[in-house]
Design an enzyme around this catalytic site. Sequence first.
Site, PDB file in Angstrom:
ATOM      1  N   SER A 159      13.292  65.087   4.975  1.00  0.00           N
ATOM      2  CA  SER A 159      14.076  66.130   5.802  1.00  0.00           C
ATOM      3  C   SER A 159      13.150  66.673   6.788  1.00  0.00           C
ATOM      4  O   SER A 159      12.374  65.982   7.536  1.00  0.00           O
ATOM      5  CB  SER A 159      14.455  67.308   4.671  1.00  0.00           C
ATOM      6  OG  SER A 159      15.492  68.167   5.206  1.00  0.00           O
ATOM      7  N   HIS A 195      17.959  64.067   6.490  1.00  0.00           N
ATOM      8  CA  HIS A 195      18.943  65.018   6.910  1.00  0.00           C
ATOM      9  C   HIS A 195      19.037  65.071   8.337  1.00  0.00           C
ATOM     10  O   HIS A 195      17.772  65.838   8.938  1.00  0.00           O
ATOM     11  CB  HIS A 195      18.484  66.499   6.143  1.00  0.00           C
ATOM     12  CG  HIS A 195      18.438  66.503   4.816  1.00  0.00           C
ATOM     13  ND1 HIS A 195      17.886  67.591   3.952  1.00  0.00           N
ATOM     14  CD2 HIS A 195      18.862  65.640   3.881  1.00  0.00           C
ATOM     15  CE1 HIS A 195      18.054  67.292   2.754  1.00  0.00           C
ATOM     16  NE2 HIS A 195      18.708  66.116   2.861  1.00  0.00           N
ATOM     17  N   ASP A 218      16.491  68.329  -2.603  1.00  0.00           N
ATOM     18  CA  ASP A 218      17.335  66.846  -2.575  1.00  0.00           C
ATOM     19  C   ASP A 218      16.472  65.853  -2.906  1.00  0.00           C
ATOM     20  O   ASP A 218      15.221  65.659  -2.364  1.00  0.00           O
ATOM     21  CB  ASP A 218      17.862  66.799  -0.964  1.00  0.00           C
ATOM     22  CG  ASP A 218      18.831  65.547  -0.864  1.00  0.00           C
ATOM     23  OD1 ASP A 218      19.455  65.124  -2.022  1.00  0.00           O
ATOM     24  OD2 ASP A 218      19.115  65.105   0.180  1.00  0.00           O
TER      25      ASP A 218
END
Length: 966
Positions: free
Chosen positions: A19, A46, A138
């Site tokens: 991310s 992401h 995540d």
Amino acid sequence: MRNGKSKSESEYVVGIGASAGGLEALQEFFKNAPANTGLAYVVVQHLSPDYKSLMNELLARFTSIPIQIIEDGMLIEPNHIYLIPPKKNLSVFHGRLLLEDQRQNKGINLPIDIFFRSLAVDYGKKAIGIILSGTGSDGTLGIKAIKEAGGMVIVQDEKTAKFDGMPKSSIATGVVDYILPPAKMPDAIINYIKHPFIENKNGIEEILNQNIDQLVKIMHILRDYSGIDFSYYKENTIIRRLERRMSINRLNSLDEYILLLSSDDREKDVLYREFLIGVTRFFRDEGAFEFFKDHVIPELLSKERKILRVWSVGCSTGEEVYSVALLIRDFIDTFNLTTEVKIFATDIDKTAIEIAGQGVYAESVISDIDPILVSKYFIKKENTYQISESIRKMVIFATHNVLKDPPFSKINLIICRNLFIYLKPDSQYRVLNMFYMSLAQKGILFLGTSETLGDLNEAFEPINVKFKIFRKKEGYQPLLIPETNLMYQNTRNFTLEPRTGLLKEVKRQSELTEKIISAILPPSIVINNKFQILHVINDINPFVSIQSGRFNQNLTNIIHQDLQIVVNNIIRRLKDVGESVAFENIKFENLSITYDVQGTKIAESEAETIYLISFYKRKSKKSAEKEEILTLEDHYHDRVKELEYELQFVKESLQATVEELETSNEELQSSNEELIAANEELQSTNEELQSVNEELYTVNSEFQIKIDELTQLNNDITNLLNNTGIAALYLDRKMCIRKITPSFSELSHVMDFDIGRPIQHFSNSILYPDFLEDIKSVQKNLQIIEKEIEVNQHVYLLRIAPYRTDFQAVDGILVTLTNLKNIYEQKKALNQATQRLQMALEMGNMAWWEWDVKTGQVTMHEKKATMIGYSLSEFPKDVYEICQLIHPEDYEHTMQVMRDHLEGKIPMWDTVYRIRCKDGSYKIYHDRGGVVARDDLGNPLKLVGIVMDVSDHMMMHAVPDEKRGY
């Protein structure tokens, strides 16, 4: 998991989750990843849905591995990198990548968890999960799934991560194999997959089949370290984890690993946690929990039930037991029930119990929960969520070994999901027997979808076979299995097959014990303190009456009415006074024989007390010293008085409690509604902001790299223009000044502050009168104009050209000025030198010549021809034709001198000879030159020299004989 794969499929797949801050980590990873390892890499990042990702371009500079943007249905091939596109979630099925649009209204989107879970299912132990820099959590659930499937997990060292949220959350799970900087990860992966125990299908199983003593040593070391005996686990489970630890530590034999395990407490702790397999999540197996919610909870929370007792076995970090607690609490709140709920959650792992007791979970962990339940029963705390106090008060967490410690009793629901798949059959049988005895009447057992009841099918009736939910069946006689350890019974004949001989022996012994008890005791009933019948000895039919309808196991419902008072009084007396109480000469209306009824307390614990009620004909035995003899009349009086007192106390307590609850409930209800509304709004806002922040950081990282490149490029161009002295003016398509170099400003009155102004606002005489007209001409015709102009007494080369983009589109005009001062000065100096040379040649009657040996052609100054009456065009250019003009008497001497020089015998070509003029007369030439170029073999390629007309000079001076050809 798939059993086979096509030749084009990759055997191992490396899933990489990243991310914010992940771009630099990815570049470092792939810069150190070899190109031909057979691995396939799938990068899940992401990404912002509003911007085009430049990830493929940015990574391509650091690796030669082919990079592809994923398309739906794409087959995973070895030695490829696959990048997830924006606004998509990714999964894998049978080696093909499947894309799905992200659902914006479904709460937090966790693309890394989604892909890692599917990767674990599809590739099993061939799956490798990597977590790089990023905020949030995540990937936390995804790496647990990969670990449970037997795969390998690597996490970026938080010290090297720009954002340590995702690495920290993953490390906290305790399932991570390596914590490394990105540059060292490729080497760890290659060493892991190339380890002999990973490549060889048999692994260490073959070794253990020959010598189980090594496995016994490992179990002994772990038992001394942790206090837990893992020999009750299936050997396959143990072997699989030993192979992983040996490959990760790069060891090739069990002896080496035993040596490491003996000396390294950290390795002991890692292996201990590997065996615990603490992998769980909220509402695992969604279909099973949906059925549990719709069909089981309404039965458990029927209106007549006052207390509900639940036992969650192997609760790990609490996700599963809290899932059950959430559904129960939500049902109670929905229907305003007053049922008291006690949930006992136990596990062998103390660390997991501590985590469960806190009830704090990462954002990704609660993604499996209905948002409505999250808003009602969770409290948002920074990047985590905590279970509300109302739920946590329902659950009592405790460390408990289900194979060793006493069980809980009078349980209405036992949840034991995905524990039996790791235990040997005999251990499963023992635990299920214990569950049967722990369950109350109509108690429910909730197992994992991969588990079965085995030999205890007769003890339970199915509620749902698919989801493994069962109800206790009354009348089954569980066998008491002695505690043994099959792993140590025969170390010479080790096998991985289940053993069932012990169960048969235990069953035979149980039947024998039953016969002995029946021969010794009169008709008797074994009950607990809730009057539930646990065991029946001999024929008790004279004392009970079975009513029509559904059978009830409670003794008070089936015993004769006149005997109920006797049994109740016996139990009450046993609670208060001693070990044994008896009533003598009891006459039953339906029987002609008089009986003595004796009650004995045979077992007592905090959870449950067991009583034996025996019916003796006449006075068949003497009362023991502790035995109390009572009459019915005494019992009636005492019992009525006791009940009246208890009733009055209960009424007063109930009234006070009701009044307090009514007041508190109104206040709490109002506060709760306000808090729920505020919490929902804050939670929704925070989730949106978090998601946007991650996406913006990813886009910003990509743009920053592009900005750095453009800045560097701009600096390069500026330095080029400044250092070469080229003046430049950039005009956009509207003929407004876009950029100007300092050199151009010095030559004109256009300055930096004029940027943005139309060029038409300036007078025509910026540089020369027709400057603006020329610009318009280029704009219209797209034809380049070049001319020399004079500015500030210097000559410049002016070039006006269309400004073209990479796609050849015209986007303005570029004007450049190149100072020709140096060129003009050099040209002037060259002209002067040429004039002087020409004058020298004229005054000295000289001419230069150049001979190309290969072609035989001679290039010369025109003076060489004119000195003997020829024009340059008339004079021969071939060397041999020129030689024909030499006087015959001088020819041989002249040629010999030339041959000597070409062969290297003399350093210079220097001779005097007569040459025929155009009119037939002769003049005397002094010819001098030499070789100036040779090939690799030393052969001459070019000669250069000068020739002089020395005819007049010869008249006055003598020439040495050796230079003279005549």
